[in-house]
Design a protein around this motif. Sequence first.
Motif, PDB file in Angstrom:
ATOM      1  N   SER A 270       3.617   5.468  -7.999  1.00  0.00           N
ATOM      2  CA  SER A 270       2.922   4.359  -8.643  1.00  0.00           C
ATOM      3  C   SER A 270       3.793   3.111  -8.589  1.00  0.00           C
ATOM      4  O   SER A 270       3.421   2.063  -9.088  1.00  0.00           O
ATOM      5  CB  SER A 270       2.618   4.684 -10.109  1.00  0.00           C
ATOM      6  OG  SER A 270       1.905   5.877 -10.208  1.00  0.00           O
ATOM      7  N   SER A 340       0.016   5.277  -4.334  1.00  0.00           N
ATOM      8  CA  SER A 340      -0.087   5.671  -2.940  1.00  0.00           C
ATOM      9  C   SER A 340      -0.360   7.178  -2.907  1.00  0.00           C
ATOM     10  O   SER A 340       0.432   7.965  -3.424  1.00  0.00           O
ATOM     11  CB  SER A 340       1.235   5.319  -2.251  1.00  0.00           C
ATOM     12  OG  SER A 340       1.461   6.179  -1.196  1.00  0.00           O
ATOM     13  N   PHE A 341      -1.492   7.547  -2.312  1.00  0.00           N
ATOM     14  CA  PHE A 341      -1.909   8.956  -2.373  1.00  0.00           C
ATOM     15  C   PHE A 341      -1.266   9.788  -1.268  1.00  0.00           C
ATOM     16  O   PHE A 341      -1.914  10.250  -0.347  1.00  0.00           O
ATOM     17  CB  PHE A 341      -3.429   9.082  -2.336  1.00  0.00           C
ATOM     18  CG  PHE A 341      -4.063   8.677  -3.618  1.00  0.00           C
ATOM     19  CD1 PHE A 341      -4.053   9.527  -4.703  1.00  0.00           C
ATOM     20  CD2 PHE A 341      -4.645   7.423  -3.755  1.00  0.00           C
ATOM     21  CE1 PHE A 341      -4.624   9.146  -5.906  1.00  0.00           C
ATOM     22  CE2 PHE A 341      -5.216   7.039  -4.949  1.00  0.00           C
ATOM     23  CZ  PHE A 341      -5.208   7.894  -6.028  1.00  0.00           C
TER      24      PHE A 341
ATOM     25  N   ILE C  68      -7.002   6.107 -11.340  1.00  0.00           N
ATOM     26  CA  ILE C  68      -6.827   6.368  -9.906  1.00  0.00           C
ATOM     27  C   ILE C  68      -7.818   5.593  -9.061  1.00  0.00           C
ATOM     28  O   ILE C  68      -7.626   5.446  -7.858  1.00  0.00           O
ATOM     29  CB  ILE C  68      -6.856   7.890  -9.563  1.00  0.00           C
ATOM     30  CG1 ILE C  68      -8.151   8.528  -9.990  1.00  0.00           C
ATOM     31  CG2 ILE C  68      -5.675   8.613 -10.147  1.00  0.00           C
ATOM     32  CD1 ILE C  68      -8.241   9.994  -9.581  1.00  0.00           C
ATOM     33  N   ARG C  72      -5.320   1.892  -6.785  1.00  0.00           N
ATOM     34  CA  ARG C  72      -4.934   2.415  -5.484  1.00  0.00           C
ATOM     35  C   ARG C  72      -4.178   1.364  -4.688  1.00  0.00           C
ATOM     36  O   ARG C  72      -4.541   0.186  -4.703  1.00  0.00           O
ATOM     37  CB  ARG C  72      -6.175   2.854  -4.709  1.00  0.00           C
ATOM     38  CG  ARG C  72      -6.719   4.193  -5.163  1.00  0.00           C
ATOM     39  CD  ARG C  72      -8.029   4.466  -4.506  1.00  0.00           C
ATOM     40  NE  ARG C  72      -8.996   3.440  -4.917  1.00  0.00           N
ATOM     41  CZ  ARG C  72     -10.120   3.207  -4.274  1.00  0.00           C
ATOM     42  NH1 ARG C  72     -10.433   3.896  -3.207  1.00  0.00           N
ATOM     43  NH2 ARG C  72     -10.948   2.273  -4.708  1.00  0.00           N
ATOM     44  N   ARG C  73      -3.157   1.803  -3.985  1.00  0.00           N
ATOM     45  CA  ARG C  73      -2.363   0.843  -3.222  1.00  0.00           C
ATOM     46  C   ARG C  73      -3.195   0.225  -2.109  1.00  0.00           C
ATOM     47  O   ARG C  73      -3.033  -0.941  -1.773  1.00  0.00           O
ATOM     48  CB  ARG C  73      -1.109   1.499  -2.661  1.00  0.00           C
ATOM     49  CG  ARG C  73      -0.117   0.506  -2.101  1.00  0.00           C
ATOM     50  CD  ARG C  73       1.217   1.141  -1.774  1.00  0.00           C
ATOM     51  NE  ARG C  73       1.852   1.693  -2.969  1.00  0.00           N
ATOM     52  CZ  ARG C  73       2.954   2.444  -2.930  1.00  0.00           C
ATOM     53  NH1 ARG C  73       3.532   2.722  -1.779  1.00  0.00           N
ATOM     54  NH2 ARG C  73       3.477   2.917  -4.036  1.00  0.00           N
ATOM     55  N   SER C  74      -4.107   1.023  -1.555  1.00  0.00           N
ATOM     56  CA  SER C  74      -4.940   0.494  -0.471  1.00  0.00           C
ATOM     57  C   SER C  74      -5.743  -0.710  -0.952  1.00  0.00           C
ATOM     58  O   SER C  74      -6.131  -1.562  -0.167  1.00  0.00           O
ATOM     59  CB  SER C  74      -5.885   1.597   0.017  1.00  0.00           C
ATOM     60  OG  SER C  74      -6.610   2.144  -1.057  1.00  0.00           O
ATOM     61  N   LYS C  75      -5.971  -0.774  -2.244  1.00  0.00           N
ATOM     62  CA  LYS C  75      -6.742  -1.873  -2.801  1.00  0.00           C
ATOM     63  C   LYS C  75      -5.817  -3.031  -3.175  1.00  0.00           C
ATOM     64  O   LYS C  75      -6.170  -4.203  -3.037  1.00  0.00           O
ATOM     65  CB  LYS C  75      -7.465  -1.375  -4.061  1.00  0.00           C
ATOM     66  CG  LYS C  75      -8.854  -1.929  -4.242  1.00  0.00           C
ATOM     67  CD  LYS C  75      -9.580  -1.151  -5.327  1.00  0.00           C
ATOM     68  CE  LYS C  75      -9.798  -2.020  -6.546  1.00  0.00           C
ATOM     69  NZ  LYS C  75     -10.353  -1.255  -7.663  1.00  0.00           N
TER      70      LYS C  75
END
Lengths: 629, 208, 360
Positions: A270, A340-341, C68, C72-75
């Motif tokens: 995170s 980051s997933f 979640i 999100r990092r992609s966002k």
Amino acid sequence: MSSLAQKKGFGAFIWDYLTTVDHKKIAILYLISGGFFFLVGGLEAMMIRIQLMKAGNDFLSAGLYNEIITMHGTTMIFLAAMPLLLAFMNAVMPLQIGARDVAFPFLNSLGFWLFFFGGIFLNLSWFMGGAPDAGWTNYASLALASEGHGIDFYSLGLTISGFGTLIAGINFLVTIINMRAPGMTYMRMPLFTWTTFVASALILLAFPPLTIGLFFMVFDRLFDANFFVVEMGGNTIIWEHLFWIFGHPEVYILILPAFGIFSEIFAIFSRKRLFGYTALVFATILIGFYGFMVWAHHMFTVGLGPTANAVFALATMIIAVPTGIKIFNWLLTIWGGSISFTVPMIYAVAFIPSFVAGGVTGVMQAMAPLDYQLHDSYFIVAHFHYVIVGGVVLGILAGTHLYWPKMFGTMLSEKLGMITFWFFFIGFHLTFFIQHFLGLMGMPRRVYTFGADQGWDLFNMISSVGALFMAIGVLVLLVNVVLTQVKNVRVGNDPWGDGRTLEWAIPSPPPFYNFAQTPLVRGLDTYWIEKMEGNKEGMVYAEPLGDVHMPNGSIIPLIMSFGMFVAAFGALYFLDDTKPWALAVLIIGLGITFGSMLVRSLKDDLGFHITKEELIEDAKRGGNTDGLK
Amino acid sequence: MDLNKRYTAQSWPDHPETATLEGKNKFVGFWLLLAAETVTFASLFATYLALKDRGPDASEFTAAGLFELPLVFAMTMILLTSSLTSVYAMHHMKNHNFKAMQAWLGITVLLGLTFLGLEIYEFNHYVHLGFGFTTSAFSSAFFTLVGTHGAHVLFGLSWFIALMVRNSKRGLNMYNAPKFYLAALYWHFIDVVWVFIFTVVYLMGVIG
Amino acid sequence: MMKGLTNWRLFALMTALLVFLSGCGREEISTLIPAGKVAQDQFNLLILSTIVMTFIILVVSVIYVLAIVKFRRSKLGDDMIPEQVEGSAKLEFIWTAVPIVLLLILAVPTVYSTFDLADVTAMDSVNEEGEQNNLTVNVTAKLYWWEFEYPEQEVVTAQELVVPTDERVYFNLISADIKHSFWIPSVGGKLDVNPENVNKFYLEFDKESSELEDGVFYGKCAELCGPSHALMDFKVKSVDREEFDQWIAAMQEEPEPAADALAQEGEETFANSCIGCHAVSGSGSAGAVGPNLATFGDRNRVAGFMEHNEENLKKWIQDPQEYKPGNLMPDGETNNGGEPFSEQELDALAAYLMSLSVEE
């Protein structure tokens, strides 16, 4: 002698691992043997689910089924989950506090080999007349009535591996108390180190009662004592108390390090400092503390009386509070972060709902009168698999992906990791969610078969299908490991890019002395602080470059443990009329153990020094020599 | 650490047992081990109390009928004295007086051996009365509790002797000082456990 | 493509429905269909705790899903460095205090119920004539069967417990060998059957078992006790008080001799081979080597778990180990003095045993 000297060959490689006292190599030994036992335990689980796939199945006989459930539980708890967590503790904790090794490298090795030989001894029962068959809880009246030597393999094997675990616990405690780098105050320690600390304290205080209980069991079965023999004045409830005084803290010994791994993961992926670090630390300590006061909630139906039941019910409920604190702090850690997933993170994210589900059923079982229905039914089976698989195993899988690069210098495939995750996660819920209802529908645990007239067919079938999914997930993980090591793509210090703690500031894998110069810690998440301030080296140093003192390797731990292994066979056959050599074996085994102990204590072993020049030389080569290459 | 470094009473540190990192680690680690030992003995005591006087229906052995205080009281005094003599030994260790330390440790070992001899005599006496390890739940619990303590005494004595013999030629240094210190600490622990055994098993057994 | 999807949906729906329908289990054994006060109290606790826990799960889920999805990092972009928040005392207080309140809601009925369900003070109370006010049953668990003694009535039976409805029945539990656990899921939670002490509790049976599809409640051993732990079943017949009294009276009488010829032959064989362990009279006290067979003809199962017919009975007599591994009954050969029972003898024994009945 400098251990930077070049050694070559496969034999030297094996010898190096047999004699190593390096915490990172011991971690790898724990990982491999724990992983092996995890597969064995998993195979046993699959056999259980095949047997219960349909009503009246005859895939396994009644006696064999009992052996398999006993070995499944025992293997998974003592020989898989604990060593796998010890692997991460060994690999990471000394790095996180900026230490060059643990406090007692020799004992670290001894702890591993004791665990290893204990585990081997226990599993040899399969080939030597039958495995233990009284359940992993080994309740005394059934255990005493059990024929053959299965139960003796259980008690002696767990005694040996229990000594190993106790030694590991003391070692980690002293390491954390004495060997933190300058500036690493207790309240700056990474949460994984904290959970290692508390879990080790639990090991220290929880394993002795188990050892005593196991001794009583050995004495009763092999030396004609009467601790649990009712006709001779004995009492089987004593075993239940001793077992659960150990057994409940044991659950926290497993889950706390998993909490630690998840805490690291939430913060890293995170990109955010742990929310409520102080609260998380105190919640950890509280959970550990309460862990010792609730053992009798495993014994609500024993007939201890309403007062005891009510007190233990209330004490148990209280544990929900610190656990809840943890859950909410994790949620608030990812809240407002940049998530980051990655594979470790997806495990951590999946852990929250899984573990909450296991936690709430735990509170339900804390309600003693309700527990009269739930106890020893499939509801409890569902509950503890939700906390142990949904908490501990997800934590171990997450930790495997997270720390693989730090331990081996390569990165597990994210793509295969995702496949493993989805198979395992879906399979896990499929297997165990339905078991809550089986329990409520009246299905007792540990039944090798059930009639078609009980109404449990469909749910058992679903559960078995789920188990297959989990097995596929684990197989994909194995493929992943092999492919990754074959490709052997090396990674840098901080492969995840967002490491926050000291272990990510040094090469992957680290040089065998870890830190050429001891770091100076300037706050929580010290590596993150240095990164944010633009420090290219990732740390500031507490000392100038100088000679580094390191311990010598030794084969004695292995020999000492082997002595115990031999002695255990002597004790096992002590009363058998057909085996008069048993006493001699017992004496020889103990002779080996105490003899090597004496050698260790009489022979001075002062370690060796790596000179400053060698350190500079090593740094030029990339600074990640493990003393072999 | 340099084993050949010679110390005098002046250059010898006040707390040699914790003067090095190794010493400090051993010191903390040993206290933790004692914590584990405490839990071990607590489990044994709890079991003993649960099984006290329990036996098969025909069993005539009870704590009140079996134990006799004079011998046990003598054993207690001997062990307590040996604890005191080990304190003297450690006093001399801290003053870097090796010979005096060895002498007092020698006395400690002699007292410990006397204790162990008396314990063996006591056990032998019970066995002759028909009260053996396998007689009843009570007997198993008694012999296990007191016998475990006895095994600790034996281990402590072996430890003292090994240290005394090993270091008799080379005297004190920073490497063996922590070892002597810990052996003495272990001896005190054994002594404290015995005080509890004397109280819980013998005194409460005869009186209670 | 669309068709495949619809089929798949239909399949999923059907599966969900099936799971839902079978979700409560059979009323003979499910804790979800309580048939007595004790089970009802426990079921109520289950519902209460499920409501509270669902609330907690909902709160966690909402925060969790929002987190979640939103962060999100992609966002947010790769370079975003979030603010490093330390924590919040206010929030910590809230999520400490609220769970404590929720736990208190659970704690009060828990403590009340713990004491209520353990209250056996009325067990030994007697009326003016010195008769006990409540029925007491002494349960002895053995490998792998159950003996039920009615001490006041001097009646003993096995494998099928017969109790009156709508009154408290008290139980004394003890094991003759190793630890077992006595559990009638639809009537009340379990209590362990220890070898070293008598455990006491009570149950109430609100429903007559004749209303059930199978005519009996299922009882289980809930503590692993060896290979045949899974088969250590017993059955419960709950009948109204009048019928229960009749049953007791019938049990107290001496059994009538076998009527037809085959059964008479069986009786003889029984007298030679079986009577050493099995009694056929219901009057007496506990402590038999084998289960009392006075009610065998009335029973619902052979050996506690096999369908109740002569075929199974004969198989059982000839080779008990095959069906219930680890049980203590010798095989037919041993009982018959060295050679297996002949088919004729088995038929006779089965006819005799099936004729043993105290019910009309």
